[in-house]
Design a protein around this motif. Structure first.
Motif, short mmCIF file in Angstrom:
data_model
loop_
_atom_site.label_atom_id
_atom_site.label_comp_id
_atom_site.label_asym_id
_atom_site.label_seq_id
_atom_site.Cartn_x
_atom_site.Cartn_y
_atom_site.Cartn_z
N ALA A 316 0.83 -1.21 0.00
CA ALA A 316 0.00 0.00 0.00
C ALA A 316 0.86 1.26 0.00
N GLY A 317 2.11 1.13 -0.46
CA GLY A 317 2.96 2.31 -0.61
C GLY A 317 3.94 2.52 0.53
N GLU A 318 4.46 3.73 0.59
CA GLU A 318 5.50 4.08 1.55
C GLU A 318 5.04 3.77 2.98
N HIS A 319 5.94 3.29 3.79
CA HIS A 319 5.69 2.96 5.21
C HIS A 319 4.65 1.86 5.38
N THR A 320 4.48 0.97 4.39
CA THR A 320 3.57 -0.17 4.58
C THR A 320 4.33 -1.48 4.33
N GLU A 321 3.71 -2.58 4.71
CA GLU A 321 4.32 -3.90 4.54
C GLU A 321 3.78 -4.58 3.28
N ALA A 322 4.54 -5.56 2.79
CA ALA A 322 4.08 -6.33 1.64
C ALA A 322 3.04 -7.35 2.10
N VAL A 323 1.94 -7.45 1.36
CA VAL A 323 0.92 -8.44 1.63
C VAL A 323 0.96 -9.46 0.50
N ASP A 324 0.95 -10.74 0.84
CA ASP A 324 0.94 -11.81 -0.16
C ASP A 324 2.10 -11.68 -1.16
N ASP A 325 3.28 -11.35 -0.63
CA ASP A 325 4.51 -11.23 -1.44
C ASP A 325 4.40 -10.21 -2.57
N THR A 326 3.51 -9.22 -2.39
CA THR A 326 3.34 -8.20 -3.42
C THR A 326 4.02 -6.91 -3.00
N TYR A 327 4.96 -6.47 -3.83
CA TYR A 327 5.79 -5.30 -3.53
C TYR A 327 5.55 -4.19 -4.53
N ASP A 328 5.82 -2.98 -4.09
CA ASP A 328 5.82 -1.80 -4.96
C ASP A 328 7.29 -1.54 -5.28
N LEU A 329 7.69 -1.81 -6.51
CA LEU A 329 9.07 -1.55 -6.93
C LEU A 329 9.08 -0.37 -7.89
N SER A 330 9.97 0.58 -7.62
CA SER A 330 10.03 1.78 -8.48
C SER A 330 11.47 2.23 -8.64
N ASN A 331 11.69 3.19 -9.54
CA ASN A 331 13.02 3.80 -9.64
C ASN A 331 13.35 4.48 -8.31
N ALA A 332 14.62 4.35 -7.88
CA ALA A 332 15.02 4.96 -6.61
C ALA A 332 15.34 6.44 -6.79
N ALA A 333 15.87 6.82 -7.95
CA ALA A 333 16.30 8.21 -8.16
C ALA A 333 15.25 9.00 -8.93
N ARG A 334 15.40 10.32 -8.94
CA ARG A 334 14.47 11.18 -9.70
C ARG A 334 15.22 12.18 -10.58
N LEU A 335 16.52 12.33 -10.32
CA LEU A 335 17.32 13.39 -10.94
C LEU A 335 18.39 12.76 -11.84
N LYS A 336 18.88 13.54 -12.79
CA LYS A 336 20.02 13.17 -13.64
C LYS A 336 19.68 12.28 -14.82
N LYS A 337 18.46 11.74 -14.85
CA LYS A 337 18.00 11.00 -16.04
C LYS A 337 16.69 11.65 -16.46
N THR A 338 16.29 11.40 -17.71
CA THR A 338 15.01 11.95 -18.17
C THR A 338 13.85 11.05 -17.72
N GLU A 339 12.64 11.56 -17.93
CA GLU A 339 11.44 10.79 -17.60
C GLU A 339 11.48 9.43 -18.30
N CYS A 340 11.75 9.48 -19.62
CA CYS A 340 11.75 8.25 -20.40
C CYS A 340 12.85 7.29 -19.91
N GLU A 341 14.01 7.84 -19.57
CA GLU A 341 15.10 6.98 -19.09
C GLU A 341 14.75 6.30 -17.77
N PHE A 342 14.05 7.01 -16.89
CA PHE A 342 13.66 6.36 -15.63
C PHE A 342 12.64 5.25 -15.86
N VAL A 343 11.68 5.50 -16.75
CA VAL A 343 10.68 4.46 -17.04
C VAL A 343 11.39 3.26 -17.67
N GLN A 344 12.33 3.53 -18.59
CA GLN A 344 13.09 2.45 -19.23
C GLN A 344 13.89 1.66 -18.20
N LEU A 345 14.47 2.36 -17.25
CA LEU A 345 15.25 1.69 -16.20
C LEU A 345 14.35 0.72 -15.41
#
Ligand code: ADP
Ligand code: MG
Length: 376
Positions: A316-345
């Motif tokens: 359920a996002g930041e500060h929550t636990e994984a339920v049924d082995d389901t995780y929210d995985l996202s890019n860790a950084a926000r700077l130095k790459k473009t929008e498209c590069e982060f989505v590609q990463l």
């Protein structure tokens, strides 16, 4: 006020300098008495002081960034503190470095379709701020209502599949609010120390709300941590379609804002300006909700996630636990790459994660699939 040199304290810097004890934040680390002395009497044209921006670093001793921006100019007026904090937080971004120009180009994305046996949903969000108005830690009720008015007015002019409605929090039935939160569409009142101690959560729920299209694929949060959060999300693994809608909606909203003389805060060096210096640049968090019964139980899971430049959150996002082995995985950084590069990463990294999950399902070793950085 107005000149940037007005006095806000009649006392010398050392009498007003924060008393840090066990505090574990980047402001404490970089705010020497010398820097404090240079900055503590400066006031931005909107009336924001350094003390406003560093308040979270004093009122909470735990591990946080400790710094927020009270307005667009905070980044410039107080740069002898903001720059070293940004440099460390973003793992290297010197005063000579420059964030790349925006790249909202879905055609540049490749292999954007993710296996929806594992990927339950895709989401891309960013933050934007309305130029000329102070940011959440400093803004008054009238400015907050102005953001709400300006942005919902622009959103109200969207057409076709982008047409939608605004739902202010103050008019929302508690059960509707609860349902929207449970369904991952709506924010909760922030409880993080950075937001609470910076004053960004004052006057709740005044001026806060959510705007969304009927199918809830494009959503806009008003006056949560940033003036505006724009979100494209959908069920399944089609990150390409999620990014297409994200780009189209963002361009259209910006166009509608401009029609009435409004623009987003943006700097040629720092990219888009947000309340928290950790979100500057693209403001992009591109995430998947992904179910990993096997890999999540591997002791190397956290290292793998980190080595793939991803960040892990709960179901359920930041500060929550994984339920049924389901995780929210996202890019860790926000700077130095473009929008498209982060989505590609994210796309590339999630393909690798799925390959590891499949290997484990087949009882195979993943030693050869693990990124080098996760091996030591
Ligand atoms: P942010 O501040 O980046 O918007 P949060 O961690 O506060 O993110 O999460 C906000 C909401 O978005 C939560 O309900 C979270 O579960 C949901 N969410 C995040 N990523 C996804 C995704 N890929 N699919 C569905 N919901 C998501
Ligand atoms: Mg958040």
């Amino acid at each position: 006020m107005g000149s940037g040199s007005s006095t806000c304290s009649k006392y010398p810097a050392e009498k007003n300098y924060p008393k840090y004890t066990t505090h574990d934040n980047l402001v404490r680390k970089h705010l020497t008495l010398e820097i404090y002395s240079q900055l503590y009497k400066k006031v931005t044209p909107n009336g924001v002081t350094l003390d406003k921006c560093i308040q979270p670093s004093i009122d909470f001793t735990g591990k946080i960034l400790g710094l927020v921006a009270g307005d667009e100019q905070s980044y410039e007026y107080f740069k002898s503190l903001f720059d070293p904090v940004i440099d460390e937080k973003h793992l290297g971004f010197s005063p000579a470095d420059k964030h790349p120009a925006p790249e909202l180009e879905p055609a540049h994305l490749t292999e954007g379709e993710l296996d929806d046996k594992y990927v339950k949903s895709c989401r891309i969000r960013t933050g934007r701020s309305v130029r000329g108005l102070r940011l959440p830690p400093s803004m008054d009720r009238a400015e907050r209502r102005e953001v709400e008015q300006v942005v919902t007015e622009a959103l109200g002019r969207l057409t076709g599949d982008l047409a939608g409605h605004y739902f202010p929090l103050s008019d929302m039935a508690p059960e509707d609010e609860k349902r929207l939160i449970e369904d991952h569409f709506l924010f909760q009142k922030p409880t993080g120390h950075l937001m609470v101690n910076s004053g960004a959560v004052r006057d709740w729920p005044d001026g806060r709300g959510i705007w969304h299209t009927d199918n809830k694929k494009f959503l806009v949060w008003l006056n949560e941590e940033d003036h505006v959060r724009l979100i494209s999300m959908q069920q399944g693994g089609d990150m390409k379609a999620t990014f297409e809608l994200f780009c189209r909606a963002l361009n259209e909203v910006e166009h509608q804002m401009k029609q009435k003389g409004h623009e987003w805060m943006h700097s040629s060096r720092l990219g888009y300006i947000t309340t928290c210096p950790s979100n500057i640049g693209t403001g992009i968090r591109c995430s998947v909700l992904i179910q990993l019964h096997k890999l999540s139980k591997d002791p190397r899971f956290d290292k793998i996630v980190e080595a793939l430049e991803l960040q892990k959150r709960g179901s359920a996002g930041e500060h929550t636990e994984a339920v049924d082995d389901t995780y929210d995985l996202s890019n860790a950084a926000r700077l130095k790459k473009t929008e498209c590069e982060f989505v590609q990463l994210v796309v590339n990294s999630v393909h690798k994660i799925i390959a590891m999950e499949k290997a484990l399902e087949n009882g195979e070793s993943i030693d050869d699939l693990i990124p080098e950085a996760a091996k030591e």
